[in-house]
Write a protein that holds these residues in place. Structure first.
Motif, PDB file in Angstrom:
ATOM      1  N   TYR A  43      -5.991   1.434  -9.530  1.00  0.00           N
ATOM      2  CA  TYR A  43      -4.847   1.208  -8.628  1.00  0.00           C
ATOM      3  C   TYR A  43      -4.673  -0.276  -8.346  1.00  0.00           C
ATOM      4  O   TYR A  43      -3.586  -0.844  -8.477  1.00  0.00           O
ATOM      5  N   THR A  44      -5.765  -0.935  -7.986  1.00  0.00           N
ATOM      6  CA  THR A  44      -5.727  -2.365  -7.653  1.00  0.00           C
ATOM      7  C   THR A  44      -5.264  -3.200  -8.842  1.00  0.00           C
ATOM      8  O   THR A  44      -4.379  -4.064  -8.716  1.00  0.00           O
ATOM      9  N   ALA A  82      -9.609   3.647  -7.369  1.00  0.00           N
ATOM     10  CA  ALA A  82      -9.176   2.504  -6.557  1.00  0.00           C
ATOM     11  C   ALA A  82      -9.126   1.220  -7.383  1.00  0.00           C
ATOM     12  O   ALA A  82      -8.226   0.392  -7.210  1.00  0.00           O
ATOM     13  N   ASN A 132      -9.555  -3.730   3.025  1.00  0.00           N
ATOM     14  CA  ASN A 132     -10.457  -2.591   3.133  1.00  0.00           C
ATOM     15  C   ASN A 132     -10.456  -2.117   4.586  1.00  0.00           C
ATOM     16  O   ASN A 132     -10.828  -2.868   5.479  1.00  0.00           O
ATOM     17  N   LEU A 143     -14.026   0.459   0.162  1.00  0.00           N
ATOM     18  CA  LEU A 143     -14.235  -0.225  -1.113  1.00  0.00           C
ATOM     19  C   LEU A 143     -15.693  -0.678  -1.193  1.00  0.00           C
ATOM     20  O   LEU A 143     -16.198  -1.362  -0.302  1.00  0.00           O
ATOM     21  N   GLN A 191       0.976   5.530  -6.116  1.00  0.00           N
ATOM     22  CA  GLN A 191       0.779   4.286  -6.866  1.00  0.00           C
ATOM     23  C   GLN A 191       2.083   3.791  -7.483  1.00  0.00           C
ATOM     24  O   GLN A 191       2.334   2.582  -7.520  1.00  0.00           O
ATOM     25  N   TYR A 206      -5.227   0.216   0.580  1.00  0.00           N
ATOM     26  CA  TYR A 206      -5.525   1.454  -0.128  1.00  0.00           C
ATOM     27  C   TYR A 206      -4.866   2.639   0.572  1.00  0.00           C
ATOM     28  O   TYR A 206      -4.682   2.642   1.781  1.00  0.00           O
ATOM     29  N   ALA A 245       0.868  -1.174   0.000  1.00  0.00           N
ATOM     30  CA  ALA A 245       0.000   0.000   0.000  1.00  0.00           C
ATOM     31  C   ALA A 245       0.897   1.213   0.000  1.00  0.00           C
ATOM     32  O   ALA A 245       1.972   1.204   0.594  1.00  0.00           O
TER      33      ALA A 245
END
Length: 287
Positions: A133-134, A130, A149, A158, A97, A119, A93
């Motif tokens: 990003y994931t 998000a 989360n 999330l 990013q 996150y 995390a």
């Protein structure tokens, strides 16, 4: 594009229902103590622990910079008896990013078994941001992934729709702290797979959480009593009776950890047991 399942033959699922979320050791000047961290992991392994989460959930992850995380991975890779015999899950995390992607790429080429993908705190991305990003981090790591989360700490929650969408990615095997009973029930009703796991973060209210669908544990108290916590959780999952003696023992363990700051309490106990876990990075531990 995410790789097809057939292209990932050397990846495997995370099979352990309980992993121990280990704290990170620091010296008195707050610099990273890698060997102290590994000493604690080794002690857990020698007690029979089969899965640990490193740089993950104990509240210290965001105090570690990218270089420190890379150094920790390099040192873990040298511990072949650990990487070959237990599941090592590494937390990813970052508020940036690009740094999360670099860490994921590093992990891709190691024996680390999986990642817990959290996150970024404070910035509160949109659901669309998000998701992007994931997916980018998963592309880089290509490892079994637990979503994390944690809206109470990050400010970001999330959504059900996002969780269901991400569950369609084969390497996403579960989520930690998905939400309350109503949210979990709605997710499970809409999800089109039965091999997706719901991890509870810590032991507090675990009986209630299991009753409405949580089926794995990211353990905090297991750092000091791993076998007792694992056996207790297994009994809860199997709806077996927990004896009064066992319940009293678990109550004492929980009081030791959760009265006050759990990570500060953990480190005091681990230090007392002879493993150099050191201090927390301030402001944690100031009181």
């Amino acid at each position: 594009m995410l790789e097809d399942k057939k292209d990932r033959g050397d990846n495997k699922m995370l099979i352990e229902a309980v992993h121990i979320a280990v704290p990170t050791a620091f010296f008195e000047d707050e610099s990273l103590n890698i060997q102290g961290t590994i000493s604690h992991i080794r002690d857990l392994y020698e007690q029979g622990v089969k899965s640990v989460l490193v740089s993950g959930t104990t509240g210290e992850q965001h105090s570690l910079n990218l270089q420190e995380k890379m150094e920790l991975i390099n040192s873990l890779e040298l511990e072949e008896d650990l990487t070959n015999n237990i599941e090592i899950i590494f937390g990813i995390a970052s508020i940036r990013q690009k740094e999360a992607e670099a860490l994921a790429e590093k992990i891709r080429h190691t024996k680390i078994a999986g990642v817990m993908l959290g996150y970024p705190p404070y910035i509160i991305p949109s659901q669309e941001e998000a998701l992007a990003y994931t997916k980018r981090i998963i592309q880089h790591s290509n490892k079994p992934t637990i979503l994390y989360n944690n809206p109470r700490r990050t400010g970001f929650d999330l959504s059900e729709k996002s969780i269901i969408q991400l569950s369609e990615i084969d390497v996403v095997i579960g989520i930690k702290d998905a939400g309350n009973k109503e949210k979990l029930e709605r997710i499970k009703k809409r999800m089109d797979r039965n091999d997706f796991y719901f991890y509870a973060g810590g032991e507090v209210d675990i009986e209630e959480k299991v009753s409405y669908g949580y089926n794995r544990l990211s353990s905090i108290a297991g750092n000091i009593s791993p076998i007792e916590i694992r056996n207790w959780f297994q009994k809860i999952m199997m709806k077996q009776k927990v004896s009064e003696q066992e319940s009293e023992k678990i109550k004492i363990i929980m009081e030791q950890i959760y009265q006050g700051n759990a990570i500060v309490n953990l480190k005091k106990i681990i230090n007392h047991n002879g493993i150099p876990m050191g201090i927390c990075r301030s402001p944690m531990g100031n009181a």
